[in-house]
Design an enzyme around this catalytic site. Structure first.
Site, PDB file in Angstrom:
ATOM      1  N   GLU B  43       0.814  -1.215   0.000  1.00 16.90           N
ATOM      2  CA  GLU B  43       0.000   0.000   0.000  1.00 16.90           C
ATOM      3  C   GLU B  43       0.844   1.261   0.000  1.00 16.90           C
ATOM      4  O   GLU B  43       1.993   1.266   0.440  1.00 16.90           O
ATOM      5  CB  GLU B  43      -0.929   0.013   1.214  1.00 16.90           C
ATOM      6  CG  GLU B  43      -0.197   0.034   2.532  1.00 16.90           C
ATOM      7  CD  GLU B  43      -1.155   0.148   3.719  1.00 16.90           C
ATOM      8  OE1 GLU B  43      -1.911  -0.805   3.947  1.00 16.90           O
ATOM      9  OE2 GLU B  43      -1.145   1.192   4.380  1.00 16.90           O
ATOM     10  N   GLN B  60      -5.570   5.784   0.423  1.00 17.45           N
ATOM     11  CA  GLN B  60      -4.777   4.570   0.659  1.00 17.45           C
ATOM     12  C   GLN B  60      -4.912   3.694  -0.590  1.00 17.45           C
ATOM     13  O   GLN B  60      -5.996   3.162  -0.853  1.00 17.45           O
ATOM     14  CB  GLN B  60      -5.320   3.833   1.884  1.00 17.45           C
ATOM     15  CG  GLN B  60      -4.575   2.550   2.233  1.00 17.45           C
ATOM     16  CD  GLN B  60      -5.274   1.792   3.358  1.00 17.45           C
ATOM     17  OE1 GLN B  60      -6.453   1.512   3.270  1.00 17.45           O
ATOM     18  NE2 GLN B  60      -4.540   1.470   4.406  1.00 17.45           N
ATOM     19  N   HIS B  84     -12.966   0.620   0.450  1.00 15.92           N
ATOM     20  CA  HIS B  84     -13.535   0.907   1.769  1.00 15.92           C
ATOM     21  C   HIS B  84     -13.326   2.369   2.124  1.00 15.92           C
ATOM     22  O   HIS B  84     -12.569   3.080   1.454  1.00 15.92           O
ATOM     23  CB  HIS B  84     -12.908  -0.001   2.839  1.00 15.92           C
ATOM     24  CG  HIS B  84     -11.467   0.277   3.129  1.00 15.92           C
ATOM     25  ND1 HIS B  84     -10.430  -0.295   2.429  1.00 15.92           N
ATOM     26  CD2 HIS B  84     -10.869   1.090   4.048  1.00 15.92           C
ATOM     27  CE1 HIS B  84      -9.268   0.130   2.910  1.00 15.92           C
ATOM     28  NE2 HIS B  84      -9.508   0.972   3.886  1.00 15.92           N
ATOM     29  N   GLU B 134     -14.082   1.092   7.891  1.00 16.34           N
ATOM     30  CA  GLU B 134     -12.964   0.833   8.807  1.00 16.34           C
ATOM     31  C   GLU B 134     -12.963   1.890   9.903  1.00 16.34           C
ATOM     32  O   GLU B 134     -13.322   3.048   9.654  1.00 16.34           O
ATOM     33  CB  GLU B 134     -11.658   0.897   8.001  1.00 16.34           C
ATOM     34  CG  GLU B 134     -10.397   0.640   8.805  1.00 16.34           C
ATOM     35  CD  GLU B 134      -9.127   0.717   7.948  1.00 16.34           C
ATOM     36  OE1 GLU B 134      -9.222   0.679   6.699  1.00 16.34           O
ATOM     37  OE2 GLU B 134      -8.039   0.860   8.539  1.00 16.34           O
TER      38      GLU B 134
END
Lengths: 150, 150
Positions: B43, B60, B84, B134
């Protein structure tokens, strides 16, 4: 120059139920709501935090007002979920032109009216690694949003 | 209490190409990069703005390190796009427990290690109107991220 995450646009089937989910689960409250007939959406903005460029970051919950709107068609294909992301800029016109010049498709010839009297445009998701991307210039703080024509 | 949009997680097939797209198109630079073997992702974090809770908002970018990781399976099903969204909190443990108590499924029994030494957990997208969500508590600013075990 893009200086903040302005909002995350989330498509839903029932705006009132989705607003209630975000309120009950996280305590997020509706900061602003409106109908944008041009976009074919009823929407609620939940303000999450302020940003260091003088703006703020929101969740934008979107319910289509008609099945043939962009969000209506997207929902029919994908179900509920993240529809787009938006970056804030002081100059959506200039940034859109610069980005167009790099070969990324900009969906509007000229920016249109978005939430709370902002000026917005979108970049083609196929040119942005699958992410429908919006550019936003907020209305001046003194603007009377209730008088903005949609 | 959730006090910021911490990041938007975007799944991609080729991290280097996607990082280059965000740099060339918008001028966003890589703030941090790592491999999280537990999550099965490589990432890059692109820092977009600071937030008024003392944190920041990031993009991200996530490339799976193996096809059977959650992100790998998601990419095979959906193609590239927003995977997400993440909200920042000072107390991921307490917030996750409170949200679990409201009937929303929390995916981990205990928070795990996320980007930059943070503690993270996820909420089931089917309980969140289609949005994989998240919760993140950042590592203290003094933490030596390079020594965090992954």
């Amino acid at each position: 120059m893009l200086t903040r995450i302005d909002h995350i646009g989330i498509a839903c089937f029932d705006l009132d139920r989705t607003v209630e989910f975000y309120r009950a689960t996280y305590g997020f409250e509706v900061y602003h709501s409106e109908v944008n007939e041009e976009q074919g959406v009823r929407e609620a903005m939940l303000r999450i935090n302020a940003t260091d460029d003088g703006g703020a970051s929101y969740l934008q919950l979107l319910e289509p007002t008609r099945e043939d709107s962009a969000v209506g068609k997207w929902l029919a294909r994908n179900g509920e979920g993240v529809h787009h992301i938006a970056f804030g800029t002081a100059d959506v016109d200039g940034d859109a032109e610069a980005i167009r010049g790099k070969g990324v498709r900009v969906l509007y010839d000229e920016p249109r009216t978005g939430s709370m009297g902002s000026r917005i445009t979108f970049l083609h998701p196929k040119d942005c690694h699958g992410v429908l991307t919006e550019l936003v210039t907020s209305a001046p703080p003194s603007a009377d949003h209730s008088s903005v024509e949609h």
